[in-house]
Design an enzyme around this catalytic site. Structure first.
Site, PDB file in Angstrom:
ATOM      1  CE1 TYR A  68       6.140  46.106  67.209  1.00  0.00           C
ATOM      2  CE2 TYR A  68       4.619  44.886  68.615  1.00  0.00           C
ATOM      3  CZ  TYR A  68       5.742  45.682  68.469  1.00  0.00           C
ATOM      4  OH  TYR A  68       6.466  46.050  69.578  1.00  0.00           O
ATOM      5  CE  LYS A  74       8.798  43.735  68.322  1.00  0.00           C
ATOM      6  NZ  LYS A  74      10.218  44.059  68.570  1.00  0.00           N
TER       7      LYS A  74
HETATM    8  P1  NDP Z   1      10.734  53.944  69.911  1.00  0.00           P
HETATM    9  O1  NDP Z   1       9.835  54.206  68.763  1.00  0.00           O
HETATM   10  O2  NDP Z   1      10.694  54.816  71.106  1.00  0.00           O
HETATM   11  O3  NDP Z   1      12.266  53.881  69.399  1.00  0.00           O
HETATM   12  C1  NDP Z   1      12.578  53.091  68.298  1.00  0.00           C
HETATM   13  C2  NDP Z   1      14.076  53.038  68.135  1.00  0.00           C
HETATM   14  O4  NDP Z   1      14.369  52.156  67.029  1.00  0.00           O
HETATM   15  C3  NDP Z   1      14.706  54.373  67.780  1.00  0.00           C
HETATM   16  O5  NDP Z   1      15.967  54.438  68.403  1.00  0.00           O
HETATM   17  C4  NDP Z   1      14.816  54.317  66.263  1.00  0.00           C
HETATM   18  O6  NDP Z   1      15.881  55.120  65.746  1.00  0.00           O
HETATM   19  C5  NDP Z   1      15.171  52.851  66.073  1.00  0.00           C
HETATM   20  N1  NDP Z   1      14.883  52.344  64.741  1.00  0.00           N
HETATM   21  C6  NDP Z   1      13.677  52.280  64.102  1.00  0.00           C
HETATM   22  N2  NDP Z   1      13.832  51.739  62.881  1.00  0.00           N
HETATM   23  C7  NDP Z   1      15.167  51.444  62.757  1.00  0.00           C
HETATM   24  C8  NDP Z   1      15.949  50.885  61.727  1.00  0.00           C
HETATM   25  N3  NDP Z   1      15.406  50.519  60.559  1.00  0.00           N
HETATM   26  N4  NDP Z   1      17.280  50.748  61.937  1.00  0.00           N
HETATM   27  C9  NDP Z   1      17.846  51.138  63.097  1.00  0.00           C
HETATM   28  N5  NDP Z   1      17.153  51.675  64.111  1.00  0.00           N
HETATM   29  C10 NDP Z   1      15.826  51.827  63.934  1.00  0.00           C
HETATM   30  O7  NDP Z   1      10.452  52.414  70.314  1.00  0.00           O
HETATM   31  P2  NDP Z   1      10.415  51.705  71.745  1.00  0.00           P
HETATM   32  O8  NDP Z   1      11.558  52.141  72.549  1.00  0.00           O
HETATM   33  O9  NDP Z   1       9.053  51.800  72.284  1.00  0.00           O
HETATM   34  O10 NDP Z   1      10.606  50.170  71.304  1.00  0.00           O
HETATM   35  C11 NDP Z   1      11.859  49.501  71.344  1.00  0.00           C
HETATM   36  C12 NDP Z   1      11.622  48.026  71.083  1.00  0.00           C
HETATM   37  O11 NDP Z   1      10.746  47.504  72.079  1.00  0.00           O
HETATM   38  C13 NDP Z   1      10.953  47.737  69.729  1.00  0.00           C
HETATM   39  O12 NDP Z   1      11.482  46.550  69.197  1.00  0.00           O
HETATM   40  C14 NDP Z   1       9.494  47.540  70.113  1.00  0.00           C
HETATM   41  O13 NDP Z   1       8.817  46.746  69.197  1.00  0.00           O
HETATM   42  C15 NDP Z   1       9.654  46.852  71.459  1.00  0.00           C
HETATM   43  N6  NDP Z   1       8.479  46.956  72.296  1.00  0.00           N
HETATM   44  C16 NDP Z   1       8.010  48.174  72.717  1.00  0.00           C
HETATM   45  C17 NDP Z   1       6.892  48.255  73.520  1.00  0.00           C
HETATM   46  C18 NDP Z   1       6.336  49.545  74.018  1.00  0.00           C
HETATM   47  O14 NDP Z   1       5.269  49.516  74.666  1.00  0.00           O
HETATM   48  N7  NDP Z   1       6.977  50.689  73.809  1.00  0.00           N
HETATM   49  C19 NDP Z   1       6.169  47.039  73.915  1.00  0.00           C
HETATM   50  C20 NDP Z   1       6.751  45.810  73.434  1.00  0.00           C
HETATM   51  C21 NDP Z   1       7.870  45.803  72.653  1.00  0.00           C
HETATM   52  P3  NDP Z   1      15.641  56.690  65.301  1.00  0.00           P
HETATM   53  O15 NDP Z   1      15.617  57.459  66.599  1.00  0.00           O
HETATM   54  O16 NDP Z   1      16.796  57.022  64.449  1.00  0.00           O
HETATM   55  O17 NDP Z   1      14.318  56.718  64.594  1.00  0.00           O
END
Ligand code: NDP
Length: 247
Positions: A155, A159
């Protein structure tokens, strides 16, 4: 701040941070394409939440790790709307494990989704944005990409890769009126972090000067700023939204 008339694509817009970004951009007047991969119900819920308050949104399914799906989806979006003004590369996953135990599949899955996906989606919109001579690309990286984290080598690599990618593409596209920036969230309450044990959550809180985890809306505000005309002279930059955890 208005995004009226703008077409925005948010990858992984169906849940968590992506959902808050979709709602914020739509609230500012943008038409939002809510991307998802496996959970149509969540995507539909996001679309409904926007439409119910008079906003414009539609759900589009594609896997950001699969080039063919992205090509087809962006062709469909461009045929329908004629332009893409804002791309938020937000989709991301975790497959955690210590290096010694990390399987190739864990590495490949995370790198393909979190880094290659950013490359593929950015490439897919770049031609249209260059023709428009206007575009905003906003990549969601992470505090982990800057600071590293035991158990998240895959990860963190993805990132951190986004950071170099963002700066390089910002240099390539600046003369065409396209800005490319990033937002680096700290720990935000979403499905991704919900399952952390109380012990781990308390340890994390101890590392955050503000003492609490962030909300998805905190990230949406930073994205909205970077998408707006207020940020027209900002490119190749990262906004850290982490309660002071990493400075
Ligand atoms: P969630 O797990 O809540 O949501 C992930 C989202 O990404 C969902 O909408 C999912 O779709 C979609 N997704 C996953 N894989 C794919 C794919 N192959 N193609 C298209 N869509 C995909 O994640 P977060 O909201 O927590 O995270 C969002 C971003 O923020 C990420 O990049 C994460 O790394 C980053 N981030 C998050 C942090 C946190 O603390 N939460 C901290 C730092 C960064 P579906 O619903 O269909 O599965």
């Amino acid at each position: 701040m208005s995004l009226s008339g703008k077409i925005a694509v948010v990858t992984g817009g169906s849940r968590g941070i992506g959902r808050a970004i979709c709602q914020r951009l739509a609230g500012l007047g943008a038409t939002v394409i809510v991307n998802y991969v496996s959970n149509p119900a969540a995507a539909e819920e996001t679309v409904q939440s926007i439409q119910s308050v008079g906003g414009k949104a539609e759900a589009v399914q594609f896997n950001v790790a699969v080039a063919g799906e992205i090509e087809a989806a962006f062709k469909q979006i461009l045929d329908l709307h004629g332009r893409v003004d804002i791309l938020v590369n937000n989709a991301g996953i975790t497959r955690d494990g210590l290096l010694m135990k990390m399987k190739d599949e864990q590495w490949d899955e995370v790198l393909n989704t979190n880094l290659k996906g950013v490359f593929l989606c950015t490439k897919a919109v770049s031609r249209a944005m260059m023709k428009q001579r206007w575009g905003r690309i906003i990549n969601i990286t992470s505090v982990i990409g800057f600071a590293g984290n035991a158990g998240q080598a895959n990860y963190a690599a993805a990132k951190a890769g986004i950071i170099g990618f963002t700066k390089s593409v910002a240099k390539e596209l600046a003369s065409r009126g396209i800005t490319v920036n990033g937002v680096a969230p700290g720990y935000i309450v979403t499905d991704m972090t919900r399952d952390l044990s109380e012990e781990v959550t308390n340890t994390i809180k101890g590392e955050i000067p503000m003492g609490v985890l962030g909300e998805a809306d905190d990230i949406a505000g930073a994205v909205a700023y970077l998408a707006s005309d207020d940020a027209r002279y900002v490119t190749g930059q990262f906004i850290h939204v982490n309660g002071g955890m990493f400075m």
